[in-house]
Design a protein around this motif. Structure first.
Motif, PDB file in Angstrom:
ATOM      1  N   GLY A   1     -45.586  16.778   3.973  1.00 48.04           N
ATOM      2  CA  GLY A   1     -44.763  18.247   4.065  1.00 48.04           C
ATOM      3  C   GLY A   1     -45.740  19.282   3.916  1.00 48.04           C
ATOM      4  O   GLY A   1     -45.697  20.431   3.936  1.00 48.04           O
TER       5      GLY A   1
ATOM      6  N   HIS B   1     -43.284   8.965   8.644  1.00 45.81           N
ATOM      7  CA  HIS B   1     -42.514   9.315   7.439  1.00 45.81           C
ATOM      8  C   HIS B   1     -43.220  10.278   6.462  1.00 45.81           C
ATOM      9  O   HIS B   1     -42.425  10.926   5.953  1.00 45.81           O
TER      10      HIS B   1
ATOM     11  N   ASP C   1     -40.433  16.051   5.919  1.00 43.78           N
ATOM     12  CA  ASP C   1     -40.097  17.278   5.368  1.00 43.78           C
ATOM     13  C   ASP C   1     -40.448  18.274   6.379  1.00 43.78           C
ATOM     14  O   ASP C   1     -39.790  19.211   6.578  1.00 43.78           O
TER      15      ASP C   1
ATOM     16  N   ASP D   1     -38.089  18.689   9.048  1.00 39.82           N
ATOM     17  CA  ASP D   1     -36.946  19.258   8.718  1.00 39.82           C
ATOM     18  C   ASP D   1     -37.104  20.838   8.505  1.00 39.82           C
ATOM     19  O   ASP D   1     -36.113  21.449   8.838  1.00 39.82           O
ATOM     20  N   ALA D   2     -38.104  21.206   8.196  1.00 35.85           N
ATOM     21  CA  ALA D   2     -38.514  22.585   7.848  1.00 35.85           C
ATOM     22  C   ALA D   2     -38.689  23.541   9.184  1.00 35.85           C
ATOM     23  O   ALA D   2     -38.389  24.566   9.078  1.00 35.85           O
TER      24      ALA D   2
ATOM     25  N   ARG E   1     -34.504   9.417   9.565  1.00 26.99           N
ATOM     26  CA  ARG E   1     -35.185   8.263   9.201  1.00 26.99           C
ATOM     27  C   ARG E   1     -34.979   7.032   9.823  1.00 26.99           C
ATOM     28  O   ARG E   1     -34.098   6.092   9.511  1.00 26.99           O
TER      29      ARG E   1
END
Length: 233
Positions: free
Chosen positions: A83, A157, A161, A164-165, A172
């Protein structure tokens, strides 16, 4: 169908070569059905990967107006923190291959935003005759350019994040098929993604023949935004 695999400084070789071999083999199995070339945003040049200075040669410039597939690999280097927001200014060395080989992957991916690649990818995604595919961190290139907002996609993986941001719907799954956007997760998912594209674009018999040739069976279910959402298990 023509496939353009995009190389950029710091790319991951396996992300590019695994789909190249699968799709090229598909073209051989069904003569003339698929052709594959390595391209870059800048045109013909030697492009240095993020793995030990290994270089591949792009033979043409990415042409977003050409019907077919455009495939973007991820980068290789240090993984960074999950992330982590990349510093787009860090260590910008143009496309001379003079960056540190141990740079963080998010930095290598973010550096593509200072090139013509985002503009070319937007043009490709706006072209109804083009499907854009990505492997591993390759989905973060259009995502960080603001091109995947509201789209379903996957990535390694460690980057879910961050994906998504950007406004994308991170899934997943090993391969996510969102119509004219097909994305793969970890680095070896390039095999699964390419075999899925062979099945989708040419047919299951050709995809099966290539699976047999490479002694590799696809893993996981291809995720699509179809059917009922499952209840918690």
């Amino acid at each position: 169908m023509h496939v353009q695999i995009v190389l950029f400084d710091g790319f991951d070789p396996l992300d590019a070569i695994a789909p190249y071999e699968v799709l090229y083999a598909g073209g051989m199995a069904e003569a003339g059905a698929m052709t594959v070339e390595l391209v870059s945003a800048e045109g013909p040049r030697e492009v240095v990967s993020g793995t030990g200075g290994l270089a591949l040669r792009a033979t043409a410039a990415l042409d977003p107006g050409r019907p077919g597939l455009v495939l973007v690999p991820g980068a290789s280097g240090r993984s960074g923190e999950p992330g982590e927001v990349p510093d787009q200014e860090a260590g910008d060395a143009g496309h001379t291959g003079e960056w540190r080989q141990d740079e963080f992957i998010p930095v290598l991916l973010a550096r593509t935003l200072t090139t013509e690649l985002p503009r070319l990818l937007k043009a490709a995604m706006d072209n109804p005759d083009v499907t854009v595919a990505t492997v591993c961190g390759g989905s973060l290139v259009p995502a960080m350019a603001g091109l995947l907002e509201g789209r379903h996609a996957t990535t390694h993986h460690l980057g879910l994040d961050l994906l998504d941001a950007t406004g994308a719907h991170a899934v997943r799954a090993r391969v996510v098929d969102d119509g004219d956007l097909v994305t793969g997760a970890g680095v070896t998912s390039g095999l699964d993604l390419a075999l899925h594209l062979l099945e989708r674009e040419i047919g299951p018999q050709v995809a099966h023949a290539v699976e047999e040739l490479f002694a590799y069976e696809r893993r996981g279910t291809v995720w699509r935004n179809q059917g009922p959402a499952p209840s918690p298990l």
